[in-house]
Write an enzyme that holds these catalytic residues in place. Structure first.
Site, mmCIF file in Angstrom:
data_model
loop_
_atom_site.group_PDB
_atom_site.id
_atom_site.type_symbol
_atom_site.label_atom_id
_atom_site.label_comp_id
_atom_site.label_asym_id
_atom_site.label_seq_id
_atom_site.Cartn_x
_atom_site.Cartn_y
_atom_site.Cartn_z
ATOM 1 N N GLY A 17 -13.881 6.405 6.911
ATOM 2 C CA GLY A 17 -14.159 6.096 5.384
ATOM 3 C C GLY A 17 -13.147 6.203 4.983
ATOM 4 N N GLY A 19 -11.668 5.104 1.747
ATOM 5 C CA GLY A 19 -11.787 5.359 0.269
ATOM 6 C C GLY A 19 -11.722 6.390 -0.740
ATOM 7 N N PHE A 20 -11.923 6.628 -1.849
ATOM 8 C CA PHE A 20 -11.481 7.647 -2.593
ATOM 9 C C PHE A 20 -11.295 9.352 -1.803
ATOM 10 C CE2 PHE A 20 -11.104 4.330 -5.780
ATOM 11 C CZ PHE A 20 -10.013 4.727 -6.136
ATOM 12 N N GLY A 21 -12.818 9.656 -1.101
ATOM 13 C CA GLY A 21 -12.900 10.405 -0.829
ATOM 14 C C GLY A 21 -12.588 10.988 0.790
ATOM 15 N N VAL A 85 -18.024 1.883 12.497
ATOM 16 C CA VAL A 85 -18.942 3.281 13.112
ATOM 17 C C VAL A 85 -20.309 2.539 12.472
ATOM 18 C CG1 VAL A 85 -19.423 6.068 12.292
ATOM 19 C CG2 VAL A 85 -17.289 4.787 12.331
ATOM 20 N N GLU A 176 -16.963 -4.713 -18.175
ATOM 21 C CA GLU A 176 -15.894 -4.943 -17.961
ATOM 22 C C GLU A 176 -15.820 -6.693 -17.368
ATOM 23 O OE1 GLU A 176 -14.232 -1.743 -15.644
ATOM 24 O OE2 GLU A 176 -14.913 -3.205 -13.570
ATOM 25 N N ALA A 321 -14.482 7.877 -8.884
ATOM 26 C CA ALA A 321 -13.927 7.848 -8.297
ATOM 27 C C ALA A 321 -13.506 9.484 -8.300
ATOM 28 C CB ALA A 321 -12.893 7.360 -8.280
HETATM 29 C C1 LIG Z 1 -16.368 -2.789 -8.804
HETATM 30 C C2 LIG Z 1 -16.268 -1.529 -9.826
HETATM 31 C C3 LIG Z 1 -15.456 -0.843 -10.245
HETATM 32 C C4 LIG Z 1 -15.488 1.163 -9.878
HETATM 33 N N1 LIG Z 1 -14.552 1.361 -10.960
HETATM 34 C C5 LIG Z 1 -14.764 2.634 -11.233
HETATM 35 C C6 LIG Z 1 -13.560 3.331 -12.235
HETATM 36 O O1 LIG Z 1 -13.492 2.609 -13.441
HETATM 37 N N2 LIG Z 1 -13.764 4.330 -12.775
HETATM 38 C C7 LIG Z 1 -13.829 5.463 -11.328
HETATM 39 O O2 LIG Z 1 -13.815 6.577 -11.726
HETATM 40 N N3 LIG Z 1 -14.708 4.897 -9.951
HETATM 41 C C8 LIG Z 1 -15.027 3.265 -10.432
HETATM 42 N N4 LIG Z 1 -15.806 2.831 -8.989
HETATM 43 C C9 LIG Z 1 -16.901 3.818 -8.250
HETATM 44 C C10 LIG Z 1 -14.953 4.535 -7.275
HETATM 45 O O3 LIG Z 1 -14.975 3.502 -6.722
HETATM 46 C C11 LIG Z 1 -16.743 4.761 -6.713
HETATM 47 O O4 LIG Z 1 -17.409 5.839 -6.521
HETATM 48 C C12 LIG Z 1 -15.694 6.103 -5.060
HETATM 49 O O5 LIG Z 1 -14.599 4.343 -4.941
HETATM 50 C C13 LIG Z 1 -16.034 6.397 -4.010
HETATM 51 O O6 LIG Z 1 -15.345 6.647 -3.160
HETATM 52 P P1 LIG Z 1 -16.025 7.201 -1.681
HETATM 53 O O7 LIG Z 1 -15.416 7.598 -0.862
HETATM 54 O O8 LIG Z 1 -17.198 7.756 -1.616
HETATM 55 O O9 LIG Z 1 -15.706 5.039 -0.958
HETATM 56 P P2 LIG Z 1 -15.396 4.139 -1.005
HETATM 57 O O10 LIG Z 1 -13.703 4.225 -2.317
HETATM 58 O O11 LIG Z 1 -16.632 3.282 -1.152
HETATM 59 O O12 LIG Z 1 -14.919 3.885 0.205
HETATM 60 C C14 LIG Z 1 -15.744 3.944 1.641
HETATM 61 C C15 LIG Z 1 -15.105 3.398 2.188
HETATM 62 O O13 LIG Z 1 -15.548 3.492 3.722
HETATM 63 C C16 LIG Z 1 -15.254 2.817 4.574
HETATM 64 N N5 LIG Z 1 -16.689 2.220 5.183
HETATM 65 C C17 LIG Z 1 -17.915 1.988 5.059
HETATM 66 N N6 LIG Z 1 -19.006 1.954 5.870
HETATM 67 C C18 LIG Z 1 -17.954 2.250 7.292
HETATM 68 C C19 LIG Z 1 -18.192 1.869 8.915
HETATM 69 N N7 LIG Z 1 -19.677 1.981 8.781
HETATM 70 N N8 LIG Z 1 -17.529 2.260 9.586
HETATM 71 C C20 LIG Z 1 -15.571 2.706 9.419
HETATM 72 N N9 LIG Z 1 -15.666 2.453 7.721
HETATM 73 C C21 LIG Z 1 -17.153 2.218 6.577
HETATM 74 C C22 LIG Z 1 -15.074 1.397 3.483
HETATM 75 O O14 LIG Z 1 -14.472 0.294 4.359
HETATM 76 C C23 LIG Z 1 -14.569 2.395 2.785
HETATM 77 O O15 LIG Z 1 -13.294 1.562 2.857
HETATM 78 C C24 LIG Z 1 -16.077 1.630 -9.720
HETATM 79 C C25 LIG Z 1 -16.653 0.966 -8.349
HETATM 80 C C26 LIG Z 1 -16.734 -0.361 -8.558
HETATM 81 C C27 LIG Z 1 -17.481 -0.850 -7.052
#
Ligand SMILES: Cc1cc2nc3c(=O)[nH]c(=O)nc-3n(C[C@H](O)[C@H](O)[C@H](O)COP(=O)(O)OP(=O)(O)OC[C@H]3O[C@@H](n4cnc5c(N)ncnc54)[C@H](O)[C@@H]3O)c2cc1C
Length: 446
Positions: A17, A19-21, A85, A176, A321
């Site tokens: 993944g 994403g942010f993490g 994955v 929003e 995030a």
């Molecule tokens: C519409 C919306 C608005 C938001 N607004 C805010 C905000 O204003 N402020 C704030 O702080 N937070 C906000 N959030 C929440 C924030 O975006 C999440 O908390 C943050 O993205 C979590 O990070 P993460 O790394 O856990 O997961 P994510 O950023 O979701 O990343 C997960 C990654 O894993 C990948 N992945 C998933 N499953 C698989 C797999 N099986 N195989 C390979 N790759 C995979 C995905 O493609 C993705 O790239 C918002 C969320 C949404 C949906």
């Protein structure tokens, strides 16, 4: 695909993944003598906090997303693979994709969350949620299409179907979306149609709990509701949705007509959490140790929206995030210290710098500890923080210019309807519903 790297001499860290993490963990680990493999099913990172701007035609997808490869290109010890994955073998220490098994020394799972329809997955085709770029484009398509269909209907002399947009869920995303839809209908589209008046569009926000933005202080919830009302959004609280059908949303015995329904009510952690074989909570999040490792597996970490961890006051860390970013950096520190000195920091502590939620143009709420702000100043803070944290300088500059322009002109430049011209629930001569409207690329003539 065979295992991409075979070196035994330095530890291999797999991050699932980007994403942010995941991205923050990768960047914080990149300076160590390790091999890092980042696996994501998509080739780009999405800045999810601005998805609603794509869904409401304010920004284009490329302005809120960036290729993972280009974000990580300067780190020669990071390889990026685009792959889904499918599971893990924790005993053999391998990650499984559809066509390969990749061994690891450390594993960081940061697969995020998806929508939850609370056991009503049949609602999804009629009420798309907002989690990915694809979701945002589908919402944009439906919203803009509704105005086009109404214009054509009214121009042909038929009685005009009133436009009703229903947003389910009064958390930050629902607020929003509702606020921005009101802004579009009352300003951006106001003078562009000849047979309908877009400003008469009814926007209804349904929240199951007693107030919108339940994670914020009560005074900010009240303020958010007032700001929504001023923008022209009708807010109904304690309104639990019991049924969704094409063109209608039910709250108990009350039926609300709905030209477009948007789902912002529930999230569930990625299904990958279940494949780790550990205990999960009701939202599918993995119950982790205080250092974010998997119980019984100190070499495996779960972070971000997929992890369930309470703070020192016993309160569950929110799915936002900053939590994911700080957890990614913390896990990198755990691995670094273990590699360098065989010790491990015992527990993750979240530093809460405050929360911001935008409602619309110059409308927002902000909570920094005991300091609560509403309106224009809160909105400016929101704008500043979100532009500051956009991945990639090019994006930041473009997005800033774009915003400044739309603030002055009310213009929303990304108003493109692409893909199908089918709108679930529209009463006139629509073609039959394809099985998966969101995925259909067939173009039906109007
Ligand atoms: C519409 C919306 C608005 C938001 N607004 C805010 C905000 O204003 N402020 C704030 O702080 N937070 C906000 N959030 C929440 C924030 O975006 C999440 O908390 C943050 O993205 C979590 O990070 P993460 O790394 O856990 O997961 P994510 O950023 O979701 O990343 C997960 C990654 O894993 C990948 N992945 C998933 N499953 C698989 C797999 N099986 N195989 C390979 N790759 C995979 C995905 O493609 C993705 O790239 C918002 C969320 C949404 C949906």
């Amino acid at each position: 695909m065979t295992s991409p790297m075979t070196s035994q001499s330095i530890p291999r860290i797999i991050i699932v993944g980007a994403g942010f993490g995941g991205l923050n963990a990768a960047q914080a680990l990149a300076h160590l003598p390790v091999e890092i493999v980042v696996i994501d099913r998509q080739n780009f990172h999405t800045f999810q906090p601005l998805l609603y701007q794509v869904a409401t035609a304010g920004l284009s997808p490329g302005e809120i997303a960036a290729p993972i490869r280009s974000i990580l290109r300067s780190h020669k010890n990071i390889a990026v693979f685009m792959a889904e994955v499918a599971g893990f073998d924790l005993a053999r220490r391998v990650v499984k994709t559809s066509d390969s098994e990749i061994p690891y020394d450390y594993l960081i799972v940061a697969a995020g969350a998806a929508h939850s329809y609370f056991g009503h997955d049949e609602w999804e085709p009629y009420a798309p949620g907002l989690k990915t770029i694809e979701d945002a484009l589908e919402i944009r398509r439906r919203v803009l299409l509704a105005f086009e269909l109404a214009e054509r209907q009214a121009a042909s002399g038929e009685p005009a179907t009133p436009l009703n947009f229903v947003v389910v869920g009064g958390g930050p995303t629902g607020v929003e979306l509702a606020g921005t839809l009101a802004e579009i209908s009352r300003h951006a589209l106001a003078h562009e149609f000849r047979s309908i008046d877009p400003a008469r569009t009814h926007i209804l926000l349904l929240e199951g709990g007693p107030r919108v933005l339940p994670a914020y202080a009560e005074d900010l919830s009240r303020s958010a509701q007032e700001q929504l009302n001023r923008l022209g959004v009708e807010v109904r609280t304690s309104a639990i949705v019991t049924q969704i059908e094409p063109g209608a949303v039910d709250v108990g015995n009350t039926r609300f007509p709905a030209t477009v329904i948007l789902w912002a009510a529930g999230v569930a952690a990625s299904a990958l959490g279940q494949r780790l074989g550990a205990r999960i909570d009701r939202a599918g999040r993995v119950l982790v140790e205080p250092d974010l490792s998997l119980p019984g597996h100190p070499e495996v970490f779960v972070i971000g929206d997929l992890a369930a961890l309470k703070d020192e006051h016993g309160k569950m860390l929110p799915g936002v995030a900053p939590v994911a970013i700080q957890e990614g950096r913390f896990v990198a520190k755990v691995i670094r210290e273990e590699i360098n000195s065989q010790t491990r920091p015992p527990a993750f502590h979240y530093w809460d710098k405050g929360s911001l939620a935008t409602i619309g143009r110059a409308a927002a709420v902000a909570q920094f500890g005991r300091i609560h702000i509403s309106g224009f100043i809160a909105w400016l803070s929101w704008l500043f923080v979100h532009i500051l944290f956009l991945i990639g300088f090019r994006n930041r500059l473009l997005v800033f210019i774009q915003w400044a322009w739309s603030y002055v002109t009310y213009e929303r430049g990304a108003r493109l309807i692409t893909g199908s011209t089918y709108l679930p629930g529209w009463a006139s001569d629509q073609p039959p519903a394809p099985q998966h409207p969101a995925e259909s690329d067939a173009v039906h003539p109007l």
